[in-house]
Design a protein around this motif. Structure first.
Motif, PDB file in Angstrom:
ATOM      1  N   ALA A 118      19.811 -26.591  17.042  1.00 47.37           N
ATOM      2  CA  ALA A 118      20.948 -27.315  16.871  1.00 47.37           C
ATOM      3  C   ALA A 118      20.759 -28.450  16.099  1.00 47.37           C
ATOM      4  O   ALA A 118      20.656 -29.126  14.750  1.00 47.37           O
ATOM      5  N   VAL A 119      19.170 -28.333  15.925  1.00 43.96           N
ATOM      6  CA  VAL A 119      17.762 -29.233  14.986  1.00 43.96           C
ATOM      7  C   VAL A 119      18.009 -28.835  13.960  1.00 43.96           C
ATOM      8  O   VAL A 119      18.343 -29.411  12.618  1.00 43.96           O
ATOM      9  N   LEU A 120      17.619 -28.036  13.558  1.00 44.11           N
ATOM     10  CA  LEU A 120      17.583 -27.252  11.980  1.00 44.11           C
ATOM     11  C   LEU A 120      18.851 -27.185  11.250  1.00 44.11           C
ATOM     12  O   LEU A 120      19.231 -27.759  10.697  1.00 44.11           O
ATOM     13  N   ALA A 121      20.636 -27.318  12.136  1.00 42.95           N
ATOM     14  CA  ALA A 121      21.097 -27.215  11.361  1.00 42.95           C
ATOM     15  C   ALA A 121      21.325 -28.036  11.040  1.00 42.95           C
ATOM     16  O   ALA A 121      22.694 -28.620   9.797  1.00 42.95           O
ATOM     17  N   PHE A 122      21.239 -29.770  12.187  1.00 44.35           N
ATOM     18  CA  PHE A 122      21.602 -31.296  11.552  1.00 44.35           C
ATOM     19  C   PHE A 122      20.601 -31.632  10.730  1.00 44.35           C
ATOM     20  O   PHE A 122      20.924 -31.848  10.092  1.00 44.35           O
ATOM     21  N   TYR A 123      20.138 -30.689  11.119  1.00 45.30           N
ATOM     22  CA  TYR A 123      18.220 -31.475   9.208  1.00 45.30           C
ATOM     23  C   TYR A 123      18.697 -30.807   8.028  1.00 45.30           C
ATOM     24  O   TYR A 123      18.228 -31.076   6.559  1.00 45.30           O
ATOM     25  N   ALA A 124      19.421 -29.552   8.552  1.00 48.14           N
ATOM     26  CA  ALA A 124      19.807 -28.828   6.928  1.00 48.14           C
ATOM     27  C   ALA A 124      20.735 -29.249   5.815  1.00 48.14           C
ATOM     28  O   ALA A 124      20.136 -29.294   4.471  1.00 48.14           O
ATOM     29  N   ASP A 161       2.752 -30.606  28.009  1.00 45.00           N
ATOM     30  CA  ASP A 161       3.492 -30.282  26.675  1.00 45.00           C
ATOM     31  C   ASP A 161       3.885 -31.211  25.306  1.00 45.00           C
ATOM     32  O   ASP A 161       4.172 -30.601  24.766  1.00 45.00           O
ATOM     33  N   SER A 162       4.213 -32.605  26.163  1.00 45.49           N
ATOM     34  CA  SER A 162       4.714 -32.846  24.936  1.00 45.49           C
ATOM     35  C   SER A 162       4.274 -33.616  23.658  1.00 45.49           C
ATOM     36  O   SER A 162       5.306 -33.407  22.364  1.00 45.49           O
ATOM     37  N   GLY A 163       2.925 -33.233  23.811  1.00 46.66           N
ATOM     38  CA  GLY A 163       2.651 -33.110  21.990  1.00 46.66           C
ATOM     39  C   GLY A 163       2.573 -31.824  21.113  1.00 46.66           C
ATOM     40  O   GLY A 163       3.234 -31.653  20.628  1.00 46.66           O
ATOM     41  N   ALA A 164       2.749 -30.874  22.186  1.00 47.90           N
ATOM     42  CA  ALA A 164       3.484 -29.360  21.257  1.00 47.90           C
ATOM     43  C   ALA A 164       5.069 -29.732  21.151  1.00 47.90           C
ATOM     44  O   ALA A 164       4.935 -29.218  20.006  1.00 47.90           O
ATOM     45  N   ALA A 165       6.132 -30.001  21.986  1.00 40.40           N
ATOM     46  CA  ALA A 165       7.360 -30.194  21.921  1.00 40.40           C
ATOM     47  C   ALA A 165       7.189 -30.760  20.589  1.00 40.40           C
ATOM     48  O   ALA A 165       8.098 -31.126  19.944  1.00 40.40           O
ATOM     49  N   SER A 166       6.708 -32.103  20.608  1.00 41.15           N
ATOM     50  CA  SER A 166       7.426 -32.906  19.721  1.00 41.15           C
ATOM     51  C   SER A 166       6.746 -32.931  18.621  1.00 41.15           C
ATOM     52  O   SER A 166       7.006 -32.669  17.412  1.00 41.15           O
ATOM     53  N   ALA A 167       5.732 -31.585  18.400  1.00 40.90           N
ATOM     54  CA  ALA A 167       5.315 -31.638  16.803  1.00 40.90           C
ATOM     55  C   ALA A 167       6.392 -30.279  16.781  1.00 40.90           C
ATOM     56  O   ALA A 167       6.643 -30.386  15.252  1.00 40.90           O
ATOM     57  N   VAL A 168       6.638 -28.768  17.617  1.00 36.17           N
ATOM     58  CA  VAL A 168       7.293 -28.491  17.236  1.00 36.17           C
ATOM     59  C   VAL A 168       8.748 -29.144  16.888  1.00 36.17           C
ATOM     60  O   VAL A 168       9.341 -28.288  15.767  1.00 36.17           O
ATOM     61  N   LEU A 169       8.784 -29.792  17.279  1.00 38.89           N
ATOM     62  CA  LEU A 169       9.881 -30.347  16.745  1.00 38.89           C
ATOM     63  C   LEU A 169       9.920 -31.058  15.881  1.00 38.89           C
ATOM     64  O   LEU A 169      10.782 -30.806  14.725  1.00 38.89           O
ATOM     65  N   LEU A 170       9.036 -31.604  15.085  1.00 41.46           N
ATOM     66  CA  LEU A 170       8.965 -32.320  13.720  1.00 41.46           C
ATOM     67  C   LEU A 170       8.686 -31.175  12.446  1.00 41.46           C
ATOM     68  O   LEU A 170       9.408 -31.416  11.517  1.00 41.46           O
ATOM     69  N   THR A 171       8.315 -30.069  13.592  1.00 39.63           N
ATOM     70  CA  THR A 171       8.017 -28.986  12.561  1.00 39.63           C
ATOM     71  C   THR A 171       9.093 -28.203  11.555  1.00 39.63           C
ATOM     72  O   THR A 171       9.678 -27.930  10.620  1.00 39.63           O
ATOM     73  N   VAL A 172      10.141 -27.862  13.589  1.00 43.86           N
ATOM     74  CA  VAL A 172      11.353 -27.533  12.644  1.00 43.86           C
ATOM     75  C   VAL A 172      12.347 -28.275  11.637  1.00 43.86           C
ATOM     76  O   VAL A 172      13.142 -28.369  10.272  1.00 43.86           O
ATOM     77  N   THR A 173      12.214 -29.234  11.654  1.00 48.40           N
ATOM     78  CA  THR A 173      12.616 -30.521  10.987  1.00 48.40           C
ATOM     79  C   THR A 173      12.627 -30.860   9.384  1.00 48.40           C
ATOM     80  O   THR A 173      13.038 -30.867   8.599  1.00 48.40           O
ATOM     81  N   GLN A 174      10.922 -30.659   8.844  1.00 51.26           N
ATOM     82  CA  GLN A 174      10.310 -30.010   8.090  1.00 51.26           C
ATOM     83  C   GLN A 174      10.849 -28.426   7.692  1.00 51.26           C
ATOM     84  O   GLN A 174      11.647 -28.562   6.154  1.00 51.26           O
ATOM     85  N   LEU A 175      10.875 -27.868   8.021  1.00 51.18           N
ATOM     86  CA  LEU A 175      11.227 -26.346   7.595  1.00 51.18           C
ATOM     87  C   LEU A 175      13.030 -26.940   7.099  1.00 51.18           C
ATOM     88  O   LEU A 175      13.314 -26.291   6.502  1.00 51.18           O
ATOM     89  N   ALA A 176      13.368 -27.595   8.640  1.00 52.74           N
ATOM     90  CA  ALA A 176      15.207 -27.622   7.528  1.00 52.74           C
ATOM     91  C   ALA A 176      14.963 -28.826   6.612  1.00 52.74           C
ATOM     92  O   ALA A 176      16.611 -28.328   5.262  1.00 52.74           O
ATOM     93  N   ALA A 198      28.292 -25.968  10.992  1.00 50.09           N
ATOM     94  CA  ALA A 198      27.353 -24.977  12.321  1.00 50.09           C
ATOM     95  C   ALA A 198      26.633 -25.935  13.104  1.00 50.09           C
ATOM     96  O   ALA A 198      26.293 -25.173  14.119  1.00 50.09           O
ATOM     97  N   GLY A 199      26.516 -27.477  12.761  1.00 47.71           N
ATOM     98  CA  GLY A 199      25.786 -28.133  14.099  1.00 47.71           C
ATOM     99  C   GLY A 199      26.579 -28.293  15.300  1.00 47.71           C
ATOM    100  O   GLY A 199      26.428 -28.641  16.372  1.00 47.71           O
ATOM    101  N   LEU A 200      27.986 -28.771  14.811  1.00 47.33           N
ATOM    102  CA  LEU A 200      29.143 -29.105  15.898  1.00 47.33           C
ATOM    103  C   LEU A 200      29.155 -27.798  16.983  1.00 47.33           C
ATOM    104  O   LEU A 200      28.650 -27.144  17.915  1.00 47.33           O
ATOM    105  N   LEU A 201      29.039 -26.388  16.416  1.00 42.76           N
ATOM    106  CA  LEU A 201      28.983 -25.606  17.502  1.00 42.76           C
ATOM    107  C   LEU A 201      27.830 -24.903  17.878  1.00 42.76           C
ATOM    108  O   LEU A 201      27.714 -24.868  19.073  1.00 42.76           O
TER     109      LEU A 201
END
Length: 503
Positions: free
Chosen positions: A287-293, A407-422, A470-473
């Motif tokens: 959903a993050v990938l679709a939203f920030y894309a 795993d809060s740090g790893a989860a935050s980093a994964v979220l931010l990395t996916v945002t950057q990829l988007a 796509a973000g909605l779906l």
């Protein structure tokens, strides 16, 4: 902020509600300057190129050097916080970011500025993943939800205020500093962040294990190739581009196999495979990938369209970003107060507002005169910003809430990395569509540059509307059904490895 302090009273690391307010202010200010230093270059690049006598390629490296270094090192920075202590790594990152900003401001050559920008990106990758991790691990649940809403508002303000404030600051040019003022403002702000964080931000960490250095190298190399190709900083012919993507995919496969082996041996991988196997976490990332894309590509589209299609100055362009910024900030702050059981409906309503804003924008581009567009577009952009803000906060909360506390740090980093990829995918796709329709020789005598820009913008808006749908779906899928993962463990104030406040 007063509300946060009242809610948090008695629960701060130092025993006072003010502790939570000061800590949150430091964390959010760091979030703002990290995003600001990336987005401000959207309008500063031409001025910088002329002032330093840099080539176009060097100017592009000043822009993408920061974002690429930041994205490549995010995962490692987030995991370092889990292993070494989140406050400690945050302080390292904030201090390094401040020093790198000083070097940027004093740079006399394009090469030195590029190196300093890369260092800025690396230190931001140490600092910024800790923000959400500290919020998740150290704040009480009620304060945490509102903090995430304010975090979303801060991200939106940073990304949209960068061009606005950057353009205004360059136009003002205090003491004749020109573009250097953009970096000098970070120095006093960075000093205040470090001072406040040392006193008020509590320390927390996950299991104390060794960092997976080979895994960090594999992941960094893969992300560098991927982001460089998608972001266009590697201008390769099609065959070599395909080869680079194959190499990046191979490195990611080797990295994943290594992480699985480490987890099977009860060691600490950079990205815990069990984290990505969590159904709600995986759906949330989709959903993050679709939203920030669509978001970053829309900002680039808006900047080009207003300057080329409406033939307005960079300063006017930056001012048109203001309603988008204000709407995002307002909706994100309000969204942090929405009860958990209505978050899904709030997010869906936000996506509907986004779609409505895009429809109004597209209608103006296709049929309205320039004067009417300049009158109506601020309202459409404000509507779009409100929709984005209503989506961002609940999305971040739902993604992080599905990750284990350790795993809060790893989860935050994964979220931010996916945002950057988007963001990278968005700029690549939206830029390609816009450039293809715009044509290699706009303003060829048959049609004006403004006509070409209108056609390109209207076509690109269709792509953005598809991203919104796509973000909605994906969000509907993400919100439906239980995670199926084990419980997340004890509440933050009794988390394993958590410790008291600072010295």
């Amino acid at each position: 902020m007063r509300t946060l302090r009242r809610t948090a009273s008695g629960g701060a690391a130092d025993g006072t509600g003010t502790g939570h307010g000061t800590a949150l202010a430091a964390l959010l200010t760091a979030t703002f300057i990290g995003g600001f230093d990336s987005s401000m270059m959207l309008l500063a690049a031409p001025t910088l190129q002329s002032a330093l006598g840099a080539s176009f390629a060097q100017t592009q490296m000043v822009v993408v050097g920061y974002t690429t270094a930041y994205a490549v090192a995010l995962m490692t920075g987030g995991r370092l916080g889990d292993v070494l202590g989140r406050r400690r790594v945050f302080l390292w990152g904030a201090a390094g970011f401040t020093l790198a900003s000083a070097v940027c401001a004093l740079a006399a050559t394009p090469a030195l500025l590029i190196v300093a920008r890369v260092v800025q990106g690396l230190t931001a990758a140490l600092m910024l993943p800790q923000v959400l991790a500290i919020i998740r691990a150290s704040l009480p649940p009620v304060v945490r939800r509102r903090a995430v809403g304010l975090y979303g508002a801060t991200i939106g303000l940073a990304w949209v205020a960068g061009p606005v404030c950057g353009g205004a600051l360059m136009a003002w040019s205090p003491f004749g500093l020109g573009w250097r003022a953009l970096f000098l403002v970070n120095i006093p702000v960075g000093v205040l962040i470090v001072a406040a964080a040392r006193r008020r931000v509590p320390e927390s960490h996950g299991p104390r294990t060794r960092l997976d250095v080979p895994g960090a190298v594999l992941l960094g190399a893969a992300l560098f190739l991927l982001l460089s190709v998608l972001g266009g900083s590697l201008a390769l012919p099609p065959v070599r581009t395909a080869g680079a993507l194959v190499v990046a995919g191979t490195l990611l496969a080797v990295f994943w196999a290594r992480e699985c082996r480490l987890q099977a041996r009860s060691l600490s991988p950079i990205v815990p495979p069990d984290l990505l196997r969590r159904r709600r976490f995986g759906r949330g990332l989709a959903a993050v990938l679709a939203f920030y894309a669509g978001n970053q590509g829309f900002l680039a589209l808006l900047a080009y369209y207003v300057q080329d299609g409406l033939e307005r100055s960079p300063l006017v362009t930056s001012l048109l970003f203001s309603p988008l910024s204000a709407g995002f900030a307002l909706a994100s702050a309000v969204g942090g107060r929405v009860p958990a059981h209505v978050e899904r409906r709030t997010a869906l309503g936000g996506i509907s507002l986004m779609a409505a804003g895009l429809v109004v924008f597209a209608a103006m581009v296709c049929w309205a005169s320039v004067s009417l567009q300049l009158a109506v577009l601020p309202g459409a952009l404000g509507m779009l910003g409100l929709g984005q803000g209503l989506v961002a906060g609940p999305l971040i909360s739902l993604v992080l809430g599905s990750a284990p506390l350790a795993d809060s740090g790893a989860a935050s980093a994964v979220l931010l990395t996916v945002t950057q990829l988007a963001h990278a995918c968005s700029v690549a796709v939206i830029g390609t569509v816009f450039g293809t329709v715009l044509g290699g020789d706009p303003g060829d005598g048959t049609h004006s540059l403004a006509d070409h820009a209108r056609a390109a913008a209207s076509t690109t808006l269709v792509v953005l509307a598809v991203c919104a749908l796509a973000g909605l779906l994906v969000h509907r899928l993400f919100s439906g059904g239980p995670d199926g993962a084990p419980a997340q463990g004890p509440p933050p104030d009794r988390a394993p490895g958590a410790r008291g406040g600072g010295p």
